[in-house]
Write an enzyme that holds these catalytic residues in place. Structure first.
Site, PDB file in Angstrom:
ATOM      1  N   ARG B  14       0.840  -1.209   0.000  1.00 32.14           N
ATOM      2  CA  ARG B  14       0.000   0.000   0.000  1.00 32.14           C
ATOM      3  C   ARG B  14       0.876   1.262   0.000  1.00 32.14           C
ATOM      4  O   ARG B  14       1.020   1.924  -1.006  1.00 32.14           O
ATOM      5  CB  ARG B  14      -0.948  -0.027   1.209  1.00 32.14           C
ATOM      6  CG  ARG B  14      -2.204   0.814   1.058  1.00 32.14           C
ATOM      7  CD  ARG B  14      -2.005   2.303   1.286  1.00 32.14           C
ATOM      8  NE  ARG B  14      -1.309   2.636   2.506  1.00 32.14           N
ATOM      9  CZ  ARG B  14      -0.788   3.827   2.783  1.00 32.14           C
ATOM     10  NH1 ARG B  14      -0.878   4.825   1.922  1.00 32.14           N
ATOM     11  NH2 ARG B  14      -0.159   4.033   3.918  1.00 32.14           N
ATOM     12  N   HIS B 206       6.550   4.246  12.417  1.00 32.94           N
ATOM     13  CA  HIS B 206       6.531   4.142  10.950  1.00 32.94           C
ATOM     14  C   HIS B 206       7.575   5.138  10.455  1.00 32.94           C
ATOM     15  O   HIS B 206       7.276   6.295  10.230  1.00 32.94           O
ATOM     16  CB  HIS B 206       5.121   4.514  10.474  1.00 32.94           C
ATOM     17  CG  HIS B 206       4.911   4.390   9.008  1.00 32.94           C
ATOM     18  ND1 HIS B 206       4.100   3.428   8.448  1.00 32.94           N
ATOM     19  CD2 HIS B 206       5.374   5.120   7.961  1.00 32.94           C
ATOM     20  CE1 HIS B 206       4.084   3.567   7.135  1.00 32.94           C
ATOM     21  NE2 HIS B 206       4.835   4.583   6.812  1.00 32.94           N
ATOM     22  N   CYS B 239       9.860   9.382  -1.581  1.00 35.77           N
ATOM     23  CA  CYS B 239       9.326  10.466  -0.776  1.00 35.77           C
ATOM     24  C   CYS B 239       8.708  11.492  -1.719  1.00 35.77           C
ATOM     25  O   CYS B 239       9.414  12.052  -2.558  1.00 35.77           O
ATOM     26  CB  CYS B 239      10.430  11.104   0.054  1.00 35.77           C
ATOM     27  SG  CYS B 239       9.833  12.449   1.081  1.00 35.77           S
ATOM     28  N   ASN B 248      10.051   4.880   2.724  1.00 31.62           N
ATOM     29  CA  ASN B 248       9.920   3.838   3.737  1.00 31.62           C
ATOM     30  C   ASN B 248      11.238   3.113   4.022  1.00 31.62           C
ATOM     31  O   ASN B 248      12.056   2.907   3.130  1.00 31.62           O
ATOM     32  CB  ASN B 248       8.919   2.780   3.255  1.00 31.62           C
ATOM     33  CG  ASN B 248       7.492   3.277   3.302  1.00 31.62           C
ATOM     34  OD1 ASN B 248       6.992   3.645   4.349  1.00 31.62           O
ATOM     35  ND2 ASN B 248       6.840   3.299   2.152  1.00 31.62           N
TER      36      ASN B 248
END
Lengths: 307, 298
Positions: B14, B206, B239, B248
């Site tokens: 996702r 996260h 990003c 990530n």
């Protein structure tokens, strides 16, 4: 954020190894004048130590063949140290003749690595270094000791912490003022870093220790954080993360100085280094090498237009 | 002391794919999720039930949700920004959903065109429906260590938004360093305040690796008792605020660190790397995982 509140050192000395360890492990060989310009730029960033070159036979390390010219050609800024590698007495004398005022010797915690890298056993290498240390002592030249494969070896795999402690102690006892513990292939993690440092710190005061982490497995900053949480206050790094890994094709090697400084700044730890100036030096050498930086901070900063 | 076990929440399909330049076809997404289901991961964020007008990469959300193997014991949460998305998700078989808040007013305005307060009102509708359907809801808080528009974000604001979302009924709050500017210093400061309002057992981090700080930040979070960490296979997802920069943190690099610390994850690193190789080939891109790069001795 107060570093003392979290038990961290107030000041960390950054040892910039880009011009030596970095360039030595890059595919492209840079001309002498570029090396000199890089070192001169680094001298203006606030970095307290810049490792300049290696007085080793050009047969083994062609990238460092111009060691004399580089040593003689650089600007020497007051307050900045310019150590050079000297694998033996011959290299040491050549370094001194070229104006070196600090030298480094390179041991390893792995017999196989020692044999493959410098074609002798750990014990034999220590004997050579003792000759260097003795001459250095007579001439009042400080000697830094490196221990490679502190967290793993490309040939032997796992390295026991006790062996790292043993070799470190030999180097320290012969007069090395500082021992830089190198995760040569970057396989270490905060787990193995902690165990290794616990063993070494039984033999050597933490103020005489440095960590030299490779980022081959992305673990470098986490490993460095672990080390500084244990009191280590000297960290080696390479501008732009120069220097790939000779044991994993295409993989990265040295941790990027910019990324280390970014982390230390965020922790409120003083380094004396101007991050922006280091990024500029990094941009210079990457342009000269025609390569992308390995520093994520530099990548992000250039791309958000904050530069 | 570190937690003995860490739950790794895989957000590649996702958050990762949503932020990749290239869009992958539905069958590839389904294969990716199925492969991830074989690695030992317990939570795999499958897709986002948001309008394809806003997020075209997730337009096939219904097909993906219906097409994947739902392995027993594995949770496949999906994003649901509002009641409509929630209803579509449940109709497609979702058994867990996530909602996305932020600690920055400007970010909320730019991202979903309303204030933080208004966004929380929208979420309360989703919460009510989820409670009625016995569907767990995970809450995300974006910009916890910095905002691309506001710059510095106060830890107190992060704690306030987290508390509201937790009080609404989210079982877990995932604190996102959306632009990766955080450092172990700001992570510690932020978590200290958030942990006064939300029990650490309900917290996740996260972290984005845009400035290379992710693993160091995660390490600090673990030291403070956090035991849930989000990551993206192969470090998928750039990003959107720094062109060409990474986003990530890579699941492989995270798992490598956790295993090195003796922390149990249940994840098979080799299978994970193979999955990363698969999706990178499909996306025609190099992996962002250093572990994967280093392990590939060509």
């Amino acid at each position: 954020q107060e570093p003392q509140a979290s038990g961290l050192p107030e000041y960390i000395k950054i040892v910039e190894v880009g011009p030596r360890d970095g360039l030595q492990n890059e595919k492209v060989i840079v001309p002498t004048d570029i090396k000199i310009e890089l070192i001169n730029q680094l001298s203006k960033t606030g970095l307290p130590v810049v490792e300049v070159t290696s007085f080793v036979s050009s047969k083994w390390v062609p990238q460092m063949a111009d060691h004399k010219e580089v040593m003689r050609g650089i600007e020497r800024h007051p307050g900045v140290q310019y150590p050079v590698l000297t694998p033996n007495l011959q290299g040491f004398h050549s370094a001194i003749a070229s104006g070196a005022t600090e030298v480094s010797v390179f041991g390893a915690a792995s017999e196989s690595f020692s044999k493959m890298n410098i074609n002798c056993s750990i014990e034999e290498s220590i004997e050579k270094f003792e000759e260097v240390a003795k001459s250095a002592r007579n001439m009042n030249i400080p000697v830094r000791g490196y221990v490679s494969c502190a967290l793993g070896c490309p040939y032997e795999g796992n390295i026991i912490p006790a062996k790292v402690a043993e070799v470190s102690k030999r180097l320290y006892s012969m007069g090395c003022y500082e021992i830089s513990l190198g995760d040569t292939i970057g396989v270490g993690t905060p787990g193995s870093m902690k165990k290794m440092l616990e063993a070494v710190m039984k033999e050597i005061p933490v103020s005489a220790l440095a960590v030299h982490c490779h980022d081959t497995y992305g673990q470098a900053l986490a490993n460095i954080l672990t080390a500084i949480q244990m009191g280590v206050s000297v960290v080696d790094s390479s501008v732009s993360g120069l220097g790939g890994c000779p044991y994993a094709k295409g993989a990265t090697g040295n941790v990027a100085t910019e990324d280390v400084i970014y982390m230390l700044n965020g922790l409120g730890i003083n380094t004396g280094v101007n991050l922006y100036a280091v990024m500029e030096a990094g941009n210079f050498i990457c342009t000269a090498l025609n390569k992308k930086t390995n520093s994520k901070v530099a990548q992000a900063s250039f791309n958000t237009g904050t530069i | 002391a570190y937690p003995k076990r860490v739950k790794v929440v895989e957000v590649g399909p996702r958050d990762g794919l949503q932020n990749e330049k290239n869009v992958v076809p539905t069958p590839v997404k389904i294969s990716l999720i199925n492969m991830l289901s074989e690695t030992g991961l317990q939570v795999i964020e499958a897709t986002s039930f948001v309008s394809p007008k806003w997020v075209p990469q997730m337009a096939d959300h219904t097909e993906v949700m219906q097409g994947i193997n739902k392995v027993p014991g594995i949770s496949y949460p999906v994003l649901t920004p509002n009641l409509k998305g929630f209803q579509a998700a449940v109709a497609a078989g979702a058994k867990e959903v996530s909602i996305f808040g932020a600690a920055s007013e400007l970010f909320t305005k730019k991202n979903i065109n309303c204030s933080i307060e208004e966004s929380l009102e929208r979420f309360s509708e989703v919460m009510a429906a989820a409670r009625a359907a016995n569907i767990p809801v995970r809450g995300y808080v974006s910009c916890v260590l910095g905002c691309p528009y506001e710059g510095k974000i106060s830890a107190a604001k992060v704690a306030e938004v987290s508390k509201k979302m937790y009080s609404m009924g989210c079982y877990e709050i995932s604190l996102g360093d959306t632009i990766g500017v955080g450092t172990p210093g700001s992570m510690r400061e932020m978590l200290t305040l958030v942990m006064k309002e939300v029990p650490v057992g309900a917290l996740a981090v996260h972290c984005h690796d845009t400035y290379g700080q992710a693993l160091a930040n995660i390490l600090v979070a673990l030291q403070m008792g956090v035991s849930v960490v989000d990551a993206s296979v192969a470090g998928l997802g750039g990003c959107p605020y720094a062109q060409g920069a990474s986003g990530n943190v890579a699941t492989e690099d995270l798992v490598y660190m956790l295993h090195g610390l003796g922390i149990h994850t249940g994840v098979d690193l080799q299978k994970l790397m193979d999955t990363g190789t698969f999706i990178c080939n499909a996306l025609n891109r190099r992996t962002n995982s250093k572990v994967s790069q280093a392990s590939c001795r060509l």
